[in-house]
Design an enzyme around this catalytic site. Structure first.
Site, PDB file in Angstrom:
ATOM      1  N   HIS A 132      -5.306  -6.387   0.705  1.00  0.00           N
ATOM      2  CA  HIS A 132      -5.973  -7.020   1.955  1.00  0.00           C
ATOM      3  C   HIS A 132      -5.733  -8.841   1.638  1.00  0.00           C
ATOM      4  O   HIS A 132      -4.932  -9.278   2.512  1.00  0.00           O
ATOM      5  CB  HIS A 132      -7.563  -6.914   2.112  1.00  0.00           C
ATOM      6  CG  HIS A 132      -7.936  -5.519   2.462  1.00  0.00           C
ATOM      7  ND1 HIS A 132      -7.329  -5.022   3.583  1.00  0.00           N
ATOM      8  CD2 HIS A 132      -8.447  -4.744   1.856  1.00  0.00           C
ATOM      9  CE1 HIS A 132      -7.913  -3.929   3.749  1.00  0.00           C
ATOM     10  NE2 HIS A 132      -8.658  -3.611   2.540  1.00  0.00           N
TER      11      HIS A 132
HETATM   12  C1  BDR Z   1     -12.044  -7.803   3.069  1.00  0.00           C
HETATM   13  O1  BDR Z   1     -13.256  -7.289   2.624  1.00  0.00           O
HETATM   14  C2  BDR Z   1     -13.459  -7.681   1.456  1.00  0.00           C
HETATM   15  O2  BDR Z   1     -14.352  -6.609   0.778  1.00  0.00           O
HETATM   16  C3  BDR Z   1     -12.244  -8.110   0.743  1.00  0.00           C
HETATM   17  O3  BDR Z   1     -12.239  -8.616  -0.434  1.00  0.00           O
HETATM   18  C4  BDR Z   1     -11.327  -8.396   1.849  1.00  0.00           C
HETATM   19  O4  BDR Z   1     -11.432  -9.617   1.962  1.00  0.00           O
HETATM   20  C5  BDR Z   1     -11.138  -6.518   3.355  1.00  0.00           C
HETATM   21  O5  BDR Z   1     -11.951  -6.039   4.574  1.00  0.00           O
END
Ligand code: BDR
Ligand code: CA
Length: 310
Positions: A238
């Site tokens: 992500h």
């Molecule tokens: C996002 O949520 C967090 O847990 C991760 O670091 C990322 O930024 C993904 O949905």
């Protein structure tokens, strides 16, 4: 010319990989890292931010930000990132301390006061940015763009409707979308196409010691294990996707849409509501990333991470 950036994050396993990439990139001039409560408490994400910078042997300021979302209690994601926020990885104590300056004051000082427009990359809940917008009405004069990991046109990952970073502080996210600052939203539609397979992780090398390659691989293996429970083919990257989108915008495909955030819904709290059919009549306020060129993304990640073996 390098792009001057501040990275606002909540490390966080994938935040850490994103920082490893950003701090190796010739395209970025990382001016500072700011931390926010999110994946873990404000104390833990700040300590992790400091430790990562020290471990990678970089000199740059780290500032702390919000202890909690602007209007709600904190919802952490320890079930994803572990008790410390760094999964099973234990890093040495940091060599430096964080700044006395708060994240929102640093945004203002480094952009509006210094006359150098900053590209803000956000990898966590948007609480720090919202506080900056409330405190400094002229902030937008100093920010060239915000590239955020957050949101989705389609389904969510923290709830069926909402992506975690937006769900954790929906009022802050809404304020950011309404700020008038140019936004690139790198949400789940894009990041779920940015996976790295087990073979690709191992092909990044066999680190000679505990360095940036080692750290990235350890965290990717952890994310891979977690993602495989949901049927993904590899480790979902992500936050690294947002960094990659700034380094090489040709990796993503975007559409300009009007986006707002649900702050009251019973089942849809924190959903980014994207006007894909242009029914609202509102001008687009975000470039929404819809696709990622996975193979070129993996090449970029690999090239940046391998810098730490040299
Ligand atoms: C996002 O949520 C967090 O847990 C991760 O670091 C990322 O930024 C993904 O949905
Ligand atoms: Ca994050």
């Amino acid at each position: 010319m390098k792009i001057p950036v501040i990275i606002d994050c909540d490390p966080g396993t994938d935040d850490t990989i994103a920082l490893i990439m950003a701090l190796a990139s010739e395209a970025l001039d990382v001016k500072a890292i700011t931390t926010v409560a999110g994946n873990q408490t404000a104390e833990k994400t700040a300590v992790n931010g400091l430790k990562i910078v020290s471990f990678l042997d970089k000199q740059l300021p780290v500032a702390r930000g919000a202890e909690k979302p602007i209007m709600r209690p904190l919802v952490t994601a320890g079930h994803v990132h572990g008790e410390t926020g760094m999964a099973h990885v234990v890093l040495p104590e940091a060599k430096n301390d964080y700044l006395e300056t708060k994240a929102w004051d640093l945004f203002y000082k480094m952009s509006v006061e210094s006359n150098e427009k900053i590209h803000l990359i956000t990898l966590g809940p948007l609480s720090n940015v919202a506080i900056a917008l409330m405190k400094y009405p002229h902030l937008k004069d100093g920010i060239s763009q915000i590239t955020m990991m957050g949101g989705a046109v389609g389904y969510g990952n923290d709830t069926q409707a909402a992506e975690y970073n937006i769900y954790a502080d929906p009022e802050a996210a809404k304020m950011v979308f309404e700020s008038g600052i140019p936004i690139t939203m790198v949400g789940l539609d894009c990041t779920h196409q940015a996976w790295i397979t087990q073979n690709e992780i191992e092909s990044m090398g066999k680190p000679s010691k505990e360095n940036g390659v080692w750290l990235a691989q350890e965290l990717m293996r952890h994310i891979h294990e977690f993602a495989s429970r949901f049927g993904f083919e590899g480790a979902i990257m992500h936050d690294p996707s947002a960094i990659a989108a700034v380094i090489d915008p040709t990796l993503i495909q975007t559409e300009d849409y009007f986006v707002t955030v649900e702050t009251k819904g019973e089942h849809t709290l924190g959903k980014t509501v994207v006007d894909t059919l242009r029914v609202t009549g509102h001008e687009p306020n975000a470039q929404v990333a819809l696709d990622m060129d996975r193979e070129r993304f993996v090449e970029l990640v690999k090239g940046l991470i391998q810098q730490y073996e040299i």
